[in-house]
Design an enzyme around this catalytic site. Structure first.
Site, PDB file in Angstrom:
ATOM      1  N   GLU A 142      -4.292   5.918  -5.018  1.00 45.49           N
ATOM      2  CA  GLU A 142      -4.898   7.195  -5.216  1.00 45.49           C
ATOM      3  C   GLU A 142      -4.731   8.214  -4.476  1.00 45.49           C
ATOM      4  O   GLU A 142      -5.992   8.743  -4.095  1.00 45.49           O
ATOM      5  CB  GLU A 142      -6.530   6.820  -5.698  1.00 45.49           C
ATOM      6  CG  GLU A 142      -6.514   5.624  -6.698  1.00 45.49           C
ATOM      7  CD  GLU A 142      -8.116   5.277  -7.023  1.00 45.49           C
ATOM      8  OE1 GLU A 142      -9.113   5.603  -6.497  1.00 45.49           O
ATOM      9  OE2 GLU A 142      -8.369   4.368  -8.136  1.00 45.49           O
ATOM     10  N   GLU A 169      -4.007  -2.111 -13.656  1.00 43.57           N
ATOM     11  CA  GLU A 169      -5.353  -2.259 -13.880  1.00 43.57           C
ATOM     12  C   GLU A 169      -5.814  -2.228 -15.303  1.00 43.57           C
ATOM     13  O   GLU A 169      -6.815  -1.367 -15.479  1.00 43.57           O
ATOM     14  CB  GLU A 169      -6.263  -1.195 -12.862  1.00 43.57           C
ATOM     15  CG  GLU A 169      -5.794  -1.465 -11.497  1.00 43.57           C
ATOM     16  CD  GLU A 169      -6.576  -0.758 -10.617  1.00 43.57           C
ATOM     17  OE1 GLU A 169      -7.630  -0.099 -10.839  1.00 43.57           O
ATOM     18  OE2 GLU A 169      -6.147  -0.572  -9.274  1.00 43.57           O
TER      19      GLU A 169
HETATM   20  C1  XIL Z   1     -13.362  -1.430  -8.636  1.00 45.44           C
HETATM   21  C2  XIL Z   1     -13.877  -2.602  -8.790  1.00 45.44           C
HETATM   22  O1  XIL Z   1     -13.595  -3.194 -10.045  1.00 45.44           O
HETATM   23  C3  XIL Z   1     -15.275  -2.590  -8.784  1.00 45.44           C
HETATM   24  O2  XIL Z   1     -15.884  -3.975  -8.592  1.00 45.44           O
HETATM   25  C4  XIL Z   1     -15.641  -2.213  -7.298  1.00 45.44           C
HETATM   26  O3  XIL Z   1     -17.241  -2.034  -7.194  1.00 45.44           O
HETATM   27  C5  XIL Z   1     -15.138  -0.517  -7.152  1.00 45.44           C
HETATM   28  O4  XIL Z   1     -13.591  -0.674  -7.412  1.00 45.44           O
HETATM   29  N1  XIL Z   1      -9.475   1.636  -9.065  1.00 45.44           N
HETATM   30  C6  XIL Z   1      -8.952   0.579  -8.259  1.00 45.44           C
HETATM   31  C7  XIL Z   1      -9.577  -0.625  -8.215  1.00 45.44           C
HETATM   32  O5  XIL Z   1      -7.910   0.798  -7.498  1.00 45.44           O
HETATM   33  O6  XIL Z   1      -9.669  -0.883  -6.776  1.00 45.44           O
HETATM   34  C8  XIL Z   1     -11.169  -0.320  -8.644  1.00 45.44           C
HETATM   35  O7  XIL Z   1     -11.827  -1.669  -8.596  1.00 45.44           O
HETATM   36  C9  XIL Z   1     -11.219   0.407 -10.076  1.00 45.44           C
HETATM   37  C10 XIL Z   1     -10.345   1.716  -9.690  1.00 45.44           C
END
Ligand code: XIL
Length: 378
Positions: A166, A281
């Site tokens: 990101e 994701e």
């Molecule tokens: C999220 C997790 O799912 C949560 O449990 C945590 O509290 C915050 O992070 N993008 C990403 C992930 O790259 O690492 C994130 O994961 C969701 C958004």
């Protein structure tokens, strides 16, 4: 574990029929007696040369047999939802704790699964001590030491690493689109290539990935972000920085539109640079959808099907991960809680570990993949 779902499939079939929907996965659902073994996402993905899996939490793999069985049966690729982030691995500036991350790797090894590392450099999930410790003088060293230590710990054992997560945020106003993250402020814009080079030094086999979100849709905002991500990756390639893949997070929202030509062209441009694309994701929030569970499920599964249908046509898309395996633990219940208080239904298994229409949409998309990948089947 046997997930016997004949009744559920019957119900799905009849409710879809009742709503007048002819959905591409209904025939798969109708004939599916179980969803494990040869009928699992894992097997269907494997048959078509794909890696498929989900984000996992170590404590649940250890403590909840149904969770562990479902992950074992359905995935040939895992990623740690949080266990490999700085905050989890670095309880103190001079301490590393690999307990949870190692447990996930051990689970993956025991079940013949590959594991992705997530992530080595991000503006979030930094430990408390970071803010008071990191300075312009030591930040570069902090970053490279962390990468050397962490990527070194897992060297030779991972499928891939999200090296930088990101890094683009167009609204921060820089012409290159770089987010004003602590790493940018403390190290400068070169922090990205520094991170990739350090990862390569520490692990010569993991596929090094740049991962980002909000680059899926054809809205002006997402088009801009996608363009900045592409320029970043092109710059890295031109400079000879070791990068092998782009991760498209794919946190989608039902009702916000369906990704289309823009994402397809982006995947092709990335492919032209010799890079793979991982869907890292995937989930679909239904927080904007009113309606019955059946209507919500139908819309969510349709978006999964359309999305996977689009991206899997591109031969450089080689891995699909959902952000979790069961609705029971989805982060979306915190991130995008529904106003009516109902839990989100966004993943291939519901809170009782029954396969949802998402499961069948995914499996059917994997099966269609063979038609667009003739070399794999012949
Ligand atoms: C999220 C997790 O799912 C949560 O449990 C945590 O509290 C915050 O992070 N993008 C990403 C992930 O790259 O690492 C994130 O994961 C969701 C958004």
């Amino acid at each position: 574990m046997h997930i016997r779902s004949t009744r559920r499939n019957f119900l799905q079939q009849s409710t879809f029929a009742a709503t007048g929907c002819l959905l591409p996965w209904s025939s798969a659902a109708a004939s599916a007696d179980t969803v494990d073994g040869p009928r699992s996402l894992r097997t269907h993905a494997q048959t078509h040369g794909l890696l498929s899996g989900c984000a996992v939490v170590a404590e649940r793999l250890a403590d909840e047999p149904t969770y562990a069985d479902t992950v074992a049966q359905q995935a040939n690729l895992l990623v740690a939802e949080n266990a490999m982030k700085w905050r989890a691995l670095r309880p103190a500036a001079d301490k590393y704790n690999f307990t949870q991350a190692d447990a996930i790797l051990a689970f993956a090894d025991a079940h013949g699964q590959r594991l992705r590392g997530h992530n080595l450099c991000w503006h979030e999930a930094l430990p408390e001590w970071f803010q008071s410790t990191a300075t312009r003088e030591n930040a570069r060293r902090l970053l490279t030491d962390h990468i050397q230590h962490v990527a070194g710990h897992f060297a030779g054992k991972l499928h891939s690493w999200d090296v930088v997560n990101e890094a683009i945020d167009v609204k921060d106003g820089r012409p290159d689109g770089l987010r004003k993250s602590p790493w940018l402020e403390l190290v400068g814009p070169d922090y990205i290539e520094i991170a990739f080079r350090a990862a390569r030094m520490a692990d010569s086999t993991a596929l090094l990935t740049y991962n980002d979100y909000g680059i899926e849709l054809d809205t002006p905002e997402q088009e801009q972000k996608r363009a900045r991500v592409l320029e970043l990756v092109q710059r890295l390639k031109l400079k000879g920085v070791p990068i092998h893949a782009v991760g498209v997070q794919s946190h989608l929202t039902a009702g916000d539109g369906v990704p289309g030509a823009g994402l397809r062209d982006f995947i092709r441009e990335v492919g032209a640079l010799g890079l793979q694309v991982f869907i890292t994701e995937l989930d679909v929030s239904d927080h904007n959808l009113a309606g019955s569970t059946v209507e919500r499920d139908t819309a969510v599964a349709k978006l999964y099907g359309d999305y996977l249908g689009l991206v899997l046509k591109e031969p450089n898309v080689t891995a699909i991960l959902t952000w979790g395996i069961t609705d029971k633990y989805t982060w979306l219940n915190h991130e995008h809680a529904r106003r009516d208080g109902q839990p989100q239904r966004c993943l291939p298994f519901d809170a009782e570990y029954k396969p949802t229409p998402v499961f069948f949409a995914m499996r059917s998309a994997y099966d269609s993949h063979s038609q667009t990948q003739p070399s794999l089947g012949s």
